[in-house]
Scaffold this motif. Structure first.
Motif, mmCIF file in Angstrom:
data_model
loop_
_atom_site.group_PDB
_atom_site.id
_atom_site.type_symbol
_atom_site.label_atom_id
_atom_site.label_comp_id
_atom_site.label_asym_id
_atom_site.label_seq_id
_atom_site.Cartn_x
_atom_site.Cartn_y
_atom_site.Cartn_z
ATOM 1 N N UNK A 175 0.852 -0.981 0.667
ATOM 2 C CA UNK A 175 -0.002 -0.262 -0.312
ATOM 3 C C UNK A 175 0.740 1.155 -0.180
ATOM 4 N N UNK A 176 2.072 0.857 0.174
ATOM 5 C CA UNK A 176 2.603 2.513 0.370
ATOM 6 C C UNK A 176 4.314 1.740 -0.921
ATOM 7 N N UNK A 177 4.094 1.093 -1.439
ATOM 8 C CA UNK A 177 5.160 1.090 -1.738
ATOM 9 C C UNK A 177 5.048 1.823 -3.113
ATOM 10 N N UNK A 178 6.477 3.159 -3.470
ATOM 11 C CA UNK A 178 6.755 4.235 -4.579
ATOM 12 C C UNK A 178 6.975 5.471 -3.994
ATOM 13 N N UNK A 179 7.160 5.196 -2.863
ATOM 14 C CA UNK A 179 7.036 6.885 -1.956
ATOM 15 C C UNK A 179 8.440 6.990 -1.187
ATOM 16 N N UNK A 180 9.385 5.786 -1.721
ATOM 17 C CA UNK A 180 10.646 5.863 -1.305
ATOM 18 C C UNK A 180 10.834 6.033 0.040
ATOM 19 N N UNK A 181 10.389 4.660 0.967
ATOM 20 C CA UNK A 181 10.095 4.465 2.266
ATOM 21 C C UNK A 181 10.959 3.738 2.105
ATOM 22 N N UNK A 182 11.070 2.314 1.614
ATOM 23 C CA UNK A 182 12.213 1.592 1.739
ATOM 24 C C UNK A 182 13.604 1.979 1.681
ATOM 25 N N UNK A 183 14.225 3.342 0.219
ATOM 26 C CA UNK A 183 15.205 3.843 0.172
ATOM 27 C C UNK A 183 15.654 4.287 1.763
ATOM 28 N N UNK A 184 14.535 5.836 2.045
ATOM 29 C CA UNK A 184 14.637 5.866 2.995
ATOM 30 C C UNK A 184 15.330 5.035 4.327
ATOM 31 N N UNK A 185 14.655 4.169 4.986
ATOM 32 C CA UNK A 185 14.867 3.493 5.757
ATOM 33 C C UNK A 185 16.287 2.253 5.490
ATOM 34 N N UNK A 186 16.191 2.307 4.557
ATOM 35 C CA UNK A 186 17.268 1.256 4.805
ATOM 36 C C UNK A 186 18.827 2.656 4.443
ATOM 37 N N UNK A 187 18.948 2.725 3.557
ATOM 38 C CA UNK A 187 19.894 4.240 3.863
ATOM 39 C C UNK A 187 20.390 5.103 4.695
ATOM 40 N N UNK A 188 19.273 4.789 5.355
ATOM 41 C CA UNK A 188 19.881 5.513 7.346
ATOM 42 C C UNK A 188 20.154 4.812 7.691
ATOM 43 N N UNK A 189 19.817 3.327 8.273
ATOM 44 C CA UNK A 189 19.894 2.379 8.634
ATOM 45 C C UNK A 189 21.943 1.643 8.655
ATOM 46 N N UNK A 190 21.890 1.640 7.053
ATOM 47 C CA UNK A 190 23.242 1.891 6.611
ATOM 48 C C UNK A 190 23.793 2.355 7.362
ATOM 49 N N UNK A 191 23.717 4.003 7.289
ATOM 50 C CA UNK A 191 24.655 4.965 7.856
ATOM 51 C C UNK A 191 25.065 4.472 9.589
ATOM 52 N N UNK A 192 24.025 3.627 9.582
ATOM 53 C CA UNK A 192 23.939 3.586 11.395
ATOM 54 C C UNK A 192 25.209 2.566 11.676
ATOM 55 N N UNK A 193 24.899 1.088 10.361
ATOM 56 C CA UNK A 193 25.248 0.290 11.042
ATOM 57 C C UNK A 193 26.802 -0.291 10.087
ATOM 58 N N UNK A 194 26.924 0.716 8.883
ATOM 59 C CA UNK A 194 27.799 0.354 7.692
ATOM 60 C C UNK A 194 28.970 1.446 8.246
ATOM 61 N N UNK A 195 28.043 1.908 7.733
ATOM 62 C CA UNK A 195 28.621 3.814 7.525
ATOM 63 C C UNK A 195 29.698 4.423 8.937
ATOM 64 N N UNK A 196 28.821 4.503 9.629
ATOM 65 C CA UNK A 196 29.476 5.095 10.855
ATOM 66 C C UNK A 196 30.648 3.685 11.455
ATOM 67 N N UNK A 197 30.529 2.356 11.775
ATOM 68 C CA UNK A 197 30.842 1.538 11.992
ATOM 69 C C UNK A 197 32.777 1.023 10.708
#
Length: 240
Positions: free
Chosen positions: A173-195
């Motif tokens: 119901x919410x695909x195509x709104x950039x939700x997954x891209x925003x959420x995964x990008x934010x999480x990768x910043x925390x779990x990959x980039x920051x570490x």
């Protein structure tokens, strides 16, 4: 003596919010059944689980996946190095009363769930539900996936602290709104980039390859097995 259950987090841990997308959280234990149902609905007809559970009709397959994911998520939530992320929908009312619209995990590569852990969380009843063919194919698929991601990490020069993304799903119901891209990008910043660690993932869907490439992943491995073609992708940490 039975081990006492670990205390559940009383609420989701808020990490970020974005208007029109929702609130990114580390989910509480109370969210596990909801996350399992969301993931099961998304993966019930995927190439991987069609291979493992193809002998079952869709409804029994859905119930089996929900049970398996709930057990897996419960186990992983108790590990301090595993992170189960969800996006809670915007809307009225407190955070805990609003539904998840996306879910994914970022966990250490090589941190597979052991047989004893699965037995403690209902593997016997799951085996009864899916039968010998399902168990055999599930184990075959798990080994294939583990080998693919190990080779992907090795092929990209990733170090021993590599993480992996699993069970990425956004509600239709919410695909195509950039939700997954925003959420995964934010999480990768925390779990990959920051570490400063690489992150890997696998997919059997060609459209997903393009999606993950937009987030900085690149294809490292490709191979056929378990009834479909598989891509192994890796992402190097970005400099902060």
């Amino acid at each position: 003596m039975e081990r006492a259950p670990a205390p559940e987090a009383p609420s989701d841990r808020v990490l970020a919010s974005s208007p029109g997308k929702g609130t990114l959280v580390r989910i509480s234990g109370l969210r596990v059944p909801e996350a399992a149902s969301l993931a099961a609905a998304a993966f019930v007809e995927s190439p991987a689980y069609s291979f493992a559970f193809g002998h079952l009709e869709v409804e029994p397959r859905l119930r089996a996946l929900s049970q398996m994911f709930a057990a897996n998520f419960t186990i992983l939530r108790k590990r301090p190095t595993s992170n189960l992320f969800g996006v809670v929908a915007d809307g009225p009312g407190p955070l805990g009363s609003r539904p998840l619209v996306a879910f994914f995990m970022v966990v250490p590569l090589g941190g597979e769930i052991g047989m004893l852990e699965m037995l403690e969380h209902g593997l016997i009843s799951l085996a009864w539900r899916i039968g010998v063919p399902g168990v055999t194919k599930l184990l075959e698929m798990a080994k294939f996936s583990d080998d693919l991601l190990d080779d992907t990490a090795a092929g990209s020069g990733a170090g021993p602290s590599t993480c992996k993304v699993e069970r990425m799903v956004v509600h239709p119901s919410v695909q195509g709104k950039g939700i997954g891209t925003w959420a995964l990008g934010t999480a990768l910043g925390l779990e990959s980039d920051a570490r400063g660690v690489h992150c890997v993932l696998g997919t059997q869907e060609s459209r997903n390859v393009t999606y993950y490439e937009r987030l900085g992943f690149r294809v490292v491995c490709e191979r056929d097995g378990c009834g479909s073609h598989h891509w192994g992708l890796s992402r190097a940490p970005k400099a902060l």
